[in-house]
Motif scaffolding. Structure first.
Motif, PDB file in Angstrom:
ATOM      1  N   ASP A  77       0.808  -1.222   0.000  1.00  0.00           N
ATOM      2  CA  ASP A  77       0.000   0.000   0.000  1.00  0.00           C
ATOM      3  C   ASP A  77       0.843   1.276   0.000  1.00  0.00           C
ATOM      4  N   ARG A  78       2.176   1.150  -0.178  1.00  0.00           N
ATOM      5  CA  ARG A  78       3.097   2.297  -0.286  1.00  0.00           C
ATOM      6  C   ARG A  78       3.063   3.179   0.964  1.00  0.00           C
ATOM      7  N   GLN A  79       2.867   2.573   2.135  1.00  0.00           N
ATOM      8  CA  GLN A  79       2.862   3.325   3.380  1.00  0.00           C
ATOM      9  C   GLN A  79       4.297   3.489   3.885  1.00  0.00           C
ATOM     10  N   ALA A  80       4.668   4.747   4.153  1.00  0.00           N
ATOM     11  CA  ALA A  80       6.024   5.055   4.582  1.00  0.00           C
ATOM     12  C   ALA A  80       6.083   5.336   6.071  1.00  0.00           C
ATOM     13  N   ALA A  81       7.208   4.992   6.675  1.00  0.00           N
ATOM     14  CA  ALA A  81       7.506   5.349   8.067  1.00  0.00           C
ATOM     15  C   ALA A  81       9.005   5.608   8.122  1.00  0.00           C
ATOM     16  N   ILE A  82       9.381   6.873   8.053  1.00  0.00           N
ATOM     17  CA  ILE A  82      10.786   7.251   7.867  1.00  0.00           C
ATOM     18  C   ILE A  82      11.154   8.367   8.843  1.00  0.00           C
ATOM     19  N   LEU A  83      12.345   8.281   9.415  1.00  0.00           N
ATOM     20  CA  LEU A  83      12.917   9.331  10.248  1.00  0.00           C
ATOM     21  C   LEU A  83      14.175   9.856   9.569  1.00  0.00           C
ATOM     22  N   PRO A 117       0.970   7.376   2.956  1.00  0.00           N
ATOM     23  CA  PRO A 117       1.163   6.890   1.585  1.00  0.00           C
ATOM     24  C   PRO A 117       2.097   7.802   0.803  1.00  0.00           C
ATOM     25  N   LEU A 118       2.845   7.232  -0.139  1.00  0.00           N
ATOM     26  CA  LEU A 118       3.843   7.993  -0.872  1.00  0.00           C
ATOM     27  C   LEU A 118       3.250   9.147  -1.668  1.00  0.00           C
ATOM     28  N   ASP A 119       1.993   9.032  -2.096  1.00  0.00           N
ATOM     29  CA  ASP A 119       1.379  10.110  -2.870  1.00  0.00           C
ATOM     30  C   ASP A 119       0.702  11.154  -1.983  1.00  0.00           C
ATOM     31  N   ASP A 120       0.764  10.980  -0.659  1.00  0.00           N
ATOM     32  CA  ASP A 120       0.169  11.959   0.257  1.00  0.00           C
ATOM     33  C   ASP A 120       0.907  11.901   1.593  1.00  0.00           C
ATOM     34  N   LEU A 121       2.189  12.199   1.550  1.00  0.00           N
ATOM     35  CA  LEU A 121       3.036  12.055   2.721  1.00  0.00           C
ATOM     36  C   LEU A 121       2.727  13.115   3.778  1.00  0.00           C
ATOM     37  N   ARG A 122       2.857  12.714   5.032  1.00  0.00           N
ATOM     38  CA  ARG A 122       2.743  13.633   6.156  1.00  0.00           C
ATOM     39  C   ARG A 122       4.142  13.860   6.714  1.00  0.00           C
ATOM     40  N   VAL A 123       4.534  15.133   6.823  1.00  0.00           N
ATOM     41  CA  VAL A 123       5.841  15.488   7.351  1.00  0.00           C
ATOM     42  C   VAL A 123       5.647  16.242   8.662  1.00  0.00           C
ATOM     43  N   ASP A 124       6.194  15.709   9.739  1.00  0.00           N
ATOM     44  CA  ASP A 124       6.174  16.356  11.047  1.00  0.00           C
ATOM     45  C   ASP A 124       7.611  16.525  11.525  1.00  0.00           C
ATOM     46  N   GLY A 125       7.813  17.491  12.421  1.00  0.00           N
ATOM     47  CA  GLY A 125       9.144  17.682  12.974  1.00  0.00           C
ATOM     48  C   GLY A 125       9.476  19.153  13.115  1.00  0.00           C
ATOM     49  N   ASP A 126      10.764  19.456  13.045  1.00  0.00           N
ATOM     50  CA  ASP A 126      11.156  20.853  13.149  1.00  0.00           C
ATOM     51  C   ASP A 126      12.427  21.115  12.347  1.00  0.00           C
TER      52      ASP A 126
END
Length: 223
Positions: A77-83, A117-126
């Motif tokens: 399902d192209r789900q990403a989990a990246i740091l 998902p790769l076509d709708d990535l969520r970016v959190d952080g600072d």
């Protein structure tokens, strides 16, 4: 300028991506941006196995930037989990802004969590800028001792603190960049300047205090 050597070794028993096995490997990374080197501690490796593409090794180092990446993408399902985190020397921007009469120095430190998902990535952080400096040739302007902290969420980037000096005066500020329902961007920036030296008109040395509020709406549309 530089050179990059990449090796891809992959196989699959079916057209389904979940059956993919193999490895993408950066064997050599030798790059210079604004004459600042970027290399890698060990070969960068992304391995596909058991329905996932995992970052097995990603540690870039150098005077220009360091970048460490860890995580995986689920192939079905192209789900990403990246740091990702690192340090970027802002002198690397020089080749891209030189024609505008600008120069930058300082450190940018990103600490990011990338999910979804790769076509709708969520970016959190600072994002943190320390010891920043921006020089502008015309009009002559120097922003120095610049420290900025920006918090990122799925729909916004918020400047929680901005301090520095501008032409010898004090500079502070806050701001936000937010996506709206129409697919555009809304930006707000509030700054306070105290004791800024300015040659205006030419030949007359002035000192100004100012409180500036900027609201910008960028609307995206399709032809």
């Amino acid at each position: 300028a530089g050179s990059v050597d990449v090796t891809l070794d992959a196989a699959s028993t079916t057209p389904d991506l979940t059956a993919l096995t193999g490895e993408l490997r950066v064997d050599r990374l030798d790059v210079r941006v604004a004459d600042l080197p970027i290399t890698q501690r060990v070969p960068t490796r992304i391995v596909a196995r058991d329905g996932f593409a995992r970052v097995e090794a990603w540690d870039w180092v150098g005077q220009g930037a360091t970048l460490a990446v860890r995580g995986q993408v689920r192939l079905d399902d192209r789900q990403a989990a990246i740091l990702a985190n690192g340090v970027v020397d802002l002198r690397m921007l020089t080749p891209f802004i030189r024609d505008a009469g600008m120069a930058t120095t300082g450190r940018l430190e990103p600490r990011l969590s990338i999910t979804g998902p790769l076509d709708d990535l969520r970016v959190d952080g600072d994002l943190t800028v320390t010891d920043g400096e921006v020089r502008l040739a015309d009009p002559r302007m120097l922003v120095s001792n610049l420290d900025v902290r920006t918090v990122l969420t799925r729909t916004s980037a918020r400047i929680t603190s901005l301090t520095g000096a501008i032409n010898g005066g004090a500079l502070t500020g806050t701001g936000t960049l937010t996506g709206n329902a129409e697919g555009g961007l809304e930006a707000q920036l509030s700054t306070s300047i105290r004791g800024m030296a300015l040659e205006c008109p030419e030949g007359l040395r002035s000192e100004i205090n100012a409180d500036l509020d900027l609201d910008v709406l960028v609307v995206e549309f399709e032809a």
